[in-house]
Write a protein that holds these residues in place. Structure first.
Motif, PDB file in Angstrom:
ATOM      1  N   VAL A 100       1.025  -1.147   0.092  1.00 53.23           N
ATOM      2  CA  VAL A 100       0.137  -0.025   0.000  1.00 53.23           C
ATOM      3  C   VAL A 100       0.979   1.118  -0.027  1.00 53.23           C
ATOM      4  CG1 VAL A 100      -1.595   1.339   1.224  1.00 53.23           C
ATOM      5  CG2 VAL A 100      -1.984  -1.022   1.222  1.00 53.23           C
ATOM      6  N   PHE A 101       0.810   2.296  -0.979  1.00 54.35           N
ATOM      7  CA  PHE A 101       1.484   3.401  -1.171  1.00 54.35           C
ATOM      8  C   PHE A 101       0.987   4.379  -0.313  1.00 54.35           C
ATOM      9  CE2 PHE A 101       2.294   0.503  -4.470  1.00 54.35           C
ATOM     10  CZ  PHE A 101       3.607   0.405  -4.735  1.00 54.35           C
ATOM     11  N   LEU A 102       1.533   4.763   0.678  1.00 54.38           N
ATOM     12  CA  LEU A 102       1.483   5.920   1.487  1.00 54.38           C
ATOM     13  C   LEU A 102       2.076   7.197   1.364  1.00 54.38           C
ATOM     14  CD1 LEU A 102       1.179   3.712   4.833  1.00 54.38           C
ATOM     15  CD2 LEU A 102      -0.714   4.322   3.272  1.00 54.38           C
ATOM     16  N   ALA A 103       1.867   8.422   1.926  1.00 55.57           N
ATOM     17  CA  ALA A 103       2.677   9.544   1.655  1.00 55.57           C
ATOM     18  C   ALA A 103       4.036   9.004   2.321  1.00 55.57           C
ATOM     19  CB  ALA A 103       2.226  10.621   2.579  1.00 55.57           C
ATOM     20  N   ALA A 104       4.063   8.475   3.508  1.00 54.59           N
ATOM     21  CA  ALA A 104       5.486   7.912   4.204  1.00 54.59           C
ATOM     22  C   ALA A 104       6.164   6.929   3.492  1.00 54.59           C
ATOM     23  CB  ALA A 104       5.193   7.861   5.681  1.00 54.59           C
ATOM     24  N   GLY A 105       5.695   6.433   2.504  1.00 46.26           N
ATOM     25  CA  GLY A 105       6.224   5.208   1.845  1.00 46.26           C
ATOM     26  C   GLY A 105       5.366   4.120   1.726  1.00 46.26           C
ATOM     27  N   VAL A 106       6.088   3.047   1.157  1.00 48.36           N
ATOM     28  CA  VAL A 106       5.154   1.673   1.130  1.00 48.36           C
ATOM     29  C   VAL A 106       5.090   1.092   2.322  1.00 48.36           C
ATOM     30  CG1 VAL A 106       4.992  -0.341  -0.522  1.00 48.36           C
ATOM     31  CG2 VAL A 106       5.962   1.785  -1.456  1.00 48.36           C
ATOM     32  N   GLN A 107       3.809   0.402   2.400  1.00 49.39           N
ATOM     33  CA  GLN A 107       3.701  -0.519   3.473  1.00 49.39           C
ATOM     34  C   GLN A 107       2.950  -1.587   3.415  1.00 49.39           C
ATOM     35  OE1 GLN A 107       1.921   1.499   7.210  1.00 49.39           O
ATOM     36  NE2 GLN A 107       0.886  -0.412   7.906  1.00 49.39           N
ATOM     37  N   GLU A 108       3.384  -2.841   3.634  1.00 54.80           N
ATOM     38  CA  GLU A 108       2.785  -4.157   3.449  1.00 54.80           C
ATOM     39  C   GLU A 108       1.790  -4.215   4.376  1.00 54.80           C
ATOM     40  OE1 GLU A 108       5.463  -7.353   3.346  1.00 54.80           O
ATOM     41  OE2 GLU A 108       6.179  -6.866   1.106  1.00 54.80           O
ATOM     42  N   VAL A 109       0.450  -4.706   3.865  1.00 57.58           N
ATOM     43  CA  VAL A 109      -0.797  -4.933   4.591  1.00 57.58           C
ATOM     44  C   VAL A 109      -1.350  -6.438   4.281  1.00 57.58           C
ATOM     45  CG1 VAL A 109      -3.065  -4.227   5.029  1.00 57.58           C
ATOM     46  CG2 VAL A 109      -1.233  -2.662   4.543  1.00 57.58           C
ATOM     47  N   THR A 110      -1.647  -7.265   5.136  1.00 56.09           N
ATOM     48  CA  THR A 110      -2.086  -8.526   4.952  1.00 56.09           C
ATOM     49  C   THR A 110      -3.565  -8.676   4.776  1.00 56.09           C
ATOM     50  OG1 THR A 110      -2.559  -8.952   7.233  1.00 56.09           O
ATOM     51  CG2 THR A 110      -0.417  -9.566   6.802  1.00 56.09           C
ATOM     52  N   VAL A 111      -3.818  -9.460   3.665  1.00 57.47           N
ATOM     53  CA  VAL A 111      -5.354  -9.515   3.257  1.00 57.47           C
ATOM     54  C   VAL A 111      -5.533 -11.115   3.065  1.00 57.47           C
ATOM     55  CG1 VAL A 111      -7.049  -9.262   1.183  1.00 57.47           C
ATOM     56  CG2 VAL A 111      -5.390  -7.550   1.731  1.00 57.47           C
ATOM     57  N   GLU A 112      -6.540 -11.629   3.737  1.00 57.27           N
ATOM     58  CA  GLU A 112      -6.864 -12.948   3.610  1.00 57.27           C
ATOM     59  C   GLU A 112      -7.668 -13.063   2.502  1.00 57.27           C
ATOM     60  OE1 GLU A 112      -8.356 -16.491   6.392  1.00 57.27           O
ATOM     61  OE2 GLU A 112      -9.896 -14.928   5.856  1.00 57.27           O
ATOM     62  N   VAL A 113      -7.346 -13.969   1.402  1.00 54.66           N
ATOM     63  CA  VAL A 113      -7.933 -14.507   0.302  1.00 54.66           C
ATOM     64  C   VAL A 113      -8.782 -15.879   0.482  1.00 54.66           C
ATOM     65  CG1 VAL A 113      -8.210 -14.798  -2.346  1.00 54.66           C
ATOM     66  CG2 VAL A 113      -6.827 -12.812  -1.060  1.00 54.66           C
ATOM     67  N   GLN A 114      -9.891 -16.105   0.342  1.00 55.62           N
ATOM     68  CA  GLN A 114     -10.594 -17.448   0.275  1.00 55.62           C
ATOM     69  C   GLN A 114     -11.022 -17.749  -1.078  1.00 55.62           C
ATOM     70  OE1 GLN A 114     -13.778 -17.412   3.154  1.00 55.62           O
ATOM     71  NE2 GLN A 114     -12.204 -16.974   4.959  1.00 55.62           N
ATOM     72  N   ILE A 115     -10.400 -18.892  -1.665  1.00 50.47           N
ATOM     73  CA  ILE A 115     -10.977 -19.163  -2.987  1.00 50.47           C
ATOM     74  C   ILE A 115     -11.684 -20.687  -2.885  1.00 50.47           C
ATOM     75  CG2 ILE A 115     -10.273 -19.657  -5.435  1.00 50.47           C
ATOM     76  CD1 ILE A 115      -7.542 -18.372  -4.631  1.00 50.47           C
ATOM     77  N   ARG A 116     -13.202 -20.324  -3.348  1.00 52.70           N
ATOM     78  CA  ARG A 116     -14.024 -21.950  -3.297  1.00 52.70           C
ATOM     79  C   ARG A 116     -15.005 -21.885  -4.432  1.00 52.70           C
ATOM     80  NH1 ARG A 116     -17.238 -19.424   1.726  1.00 52.70           N
ATOM     81  NH2 ARG A 116     -14.910 -19.731   3.027  1.00 52.70           N
ATOM     82  N   THR A 117     -15.370 -22.985  -4.623  1.00 49.65           N
ATOM     83  CA  THR A 117     -16.445 -23.163  -5.622  1.00 49.65           C
ATOM     84  C   THR A 117     -17.789 -22.534  -5.138  1.00 49.65           C
ATOM     85  OG1 THR A 117     -17.019 -25.358  -5.104  1.00 49.65           O
ATOM     86  CG2 THR A 117     -15.214 -25.175  -6.535  1.00 49.65           C
ATOM     87  N   ILE A 118     -18.494 -22.406  -6.322  1.00 52.65           N
ATOM     88  CA  ILE A 118     -19.972 -22.106  -5.928  1.00 52.65           C
ATOM     89  C   ILE A 118     -20.502 -23.004  -4.715  1.00 52.65           C
ATOM     90  CG2 ILE A 118     -22.307 -21.639  -6.714  1.00 52.65           C
ATOM     91  CD1 ILE A 118     -21.079 -20.953  -9.489  1.00 52.65           C
ATOM     92  N   ALA A 119     -20.434 -24.407  -5.080  1.00 52.33           N
ATOM     93  CA  ALA A 119     -21.093 -25.468  -4.167  1.00 52.33           C
ATOM     94  C   ALA A 119     -20.566 -25.282  -2.884  1.00 52.33           C
ATOM     95  CB  ALA A 119     -20.912 -26.823  -4.806  1.00 52.33           C
ATOM     96  N   MET A 120     -19.159 -25.047  -2.738  1.00 45.40           N
ATOM     97  CA  MET A 120     -18.441 -24.825  -1.319  1.00 45.40           C
ATOM     98  C   MET A 120     -18.940 -23.631  -0.694  1.00 45.40           C
ATOM     99  SD  MET A 120     -14.428 -25.622  -2.207  1.00 45.40           S
ATOM    100  CE  MET A 120     -13.818 -27.179  -3.253  1.00 45.40           C
ATOM    101  N   ASN A 121     -19.296 -22.806  -1.408  1.00 54.01           N
ATOM    102  CA  ASN A 121     -19.740 -21.323  -0.755  1.00 54.01           C
ATOM    103  C   ASN A 121     -21.089 -21.404  -0.313  1.00 54.01           C
ATOM    104  OD1 ASN A 121     -19.144 -18.451  -0.117  1.00 54.01           O
ATOM    105  ND2 ASN A 121     -20.862 -18.028  -1.658  1.00 54.01           N
ATOM    106  N   PHE A 122     -21.955 -22.099  -1.014  1.00 48.95           N
ATOM    107  CA  PHE A 122     -23.258 -22.539  -0.753  1.00 48.95           C
ATOM    108  C   PHE A 122     -23.655 -23.314   0.514  1.00 48.95           C
ATOM    109  CE2 PHE A 122     -26.868 -25.517  -1.174  1.00 48.95           C
ATOM    110  CZ  PHE A 122     -27.984 -24.910  -0.962  1.00 48.95           C
ATOM    111  N   TRP A 123     -22.633 -24.101   0.642  1.00 47.87           N
ATOM    112  CA  TRP A 123     -22.707 -25.314   1.828  1.00 47.87           C
ATOM    113  C   TRP A 123     -22.127 -24.347   2.971  1.00 47.87           C
ATOM    114  CZ3 TRP A 123     -19.154 -26.207   5.705  1.00 47.87           C
ATOM    115  CH2 TRP A 123     -19.401 -27.186   6.363  1.00 47.87           C
ATOM    116  N   ALA A 124     -20.814 -23.566   2.914  1.00 52.09           N
ATOM    117  CA  ALA A 124     -20.491 -22.845   3.999  1.00 52.09           C
ATOM    118  C   ALA A 124     -21.429 -21.645   4.405  1.00 52.09           C
ATOM    119  CB  ALA A 124     -18.936 -22.061   3.338  1.00 52.09           C
TER     120      ALA A 124
END
Length: 220
Positions: free
Chosen positions: A147-171
């Motif tokens: 993430v580019f800030l005025a003070a410089g670049v900072q690393e930020v964590t993001v959780e990404v979940q990848i699943r199928t339509i059927a998995m998401n329906f169940w979850a």
């Protein structure tokens, strides 16, 4: 986020403008990181469609944890309640859910994300091949995003979940059962959901096989 007021449980004075500004700045970093990843996923999906004639992503969902959810997890996990150290302790404050149609598409998306030079995969949890005991299936990735800030670049964590339509329906139904109170026969319904998770998995595999056969014949 609907409410960015600092929760009273934080050790900082909740009426302090400095504390509130720190919390807002932290949330802004997470929103910026989510936008970076969403833009990349949209581009990768469009590129995949040009190359293969069909889309990779069915839908995309994103969220930033509410202050109340952050507090609940901090207390449940016995973490230090500090704005400076919180990003190092909790990696799912920002989350993106990528819904794909077929199981093969899960790894296809992961491979495309890991090839991005400015994104690092810090952690991988494969609940697709090794589901949770309750039947939950999904691929979880913790990404470090610049993430580019005025003070410089900072690393930020993001959780990404990848699943199928059927998995998401169940979850989505399992999540509803877990968080609803006063549900009668909850244990019985939970056992039934575990059994249905196997049926959902079998359906995913069958549909994946049919898809592969159709596309193989297209290329003959």
């Amino acid at each position: 986020m609907a409410n960015e007021n600092l929760p009273a449980q934080f050790p900082n004075d909740p009426t302090s403008l400095k504390a509130i500004d720190q919390f807002r700045a932290l949330m802004l970093n997470y929103r910026s990181a989510v936008q970076v990843v969403e833009t990349k996923i949209h581009y990768l999906d469009q590129e995949y469609q040009i190359q293969n004639g069909h889309t990779l992503v069915d839908s995309l969902q994103s969220r930033i944890k509410s202050p109340e959810s952050i507090i609940e997890k901090v207390q449940r996990k016995h973490l230090a309640l500090n704005l400076q150290t919180l990003p190092d302790q909790m990696h799912d404050i920002a989350g993106i859910r990528v819904i794909v149609r077929f199981e093969d598409d899960i790894l296809s998306m992961e491979r495309r994300l890991e090839k991005q030079p400015d994104i690092k995969i810090l952690k991988r949890k494969d609940y697709v091949s090794k589901p949770k005991p309750n039947g939950y299936r999904s691929l979880h990735l913790i990404l470090a995003v610049p993430v580019f800030l005025a003070a410089g670049v900072q690393e930020v964590t993001v959780e990404v979940q990848i699943r199928t339509i059927a998995m998401n329906f169940w979850a989505s139904l399992e999540h509803e059962l877990s968080y609803k109170k006063n549900v009668h026969h909850q244990d019985e319904l939970r056992r039934e959901l575990i059994a249905k998770a196997e049926l959902v998995h079998q359906l995913d595999q069958d549909m994946n096989g049919i898809k592969n056969q159709i596309r193989a014949e297209e290329n003959i």
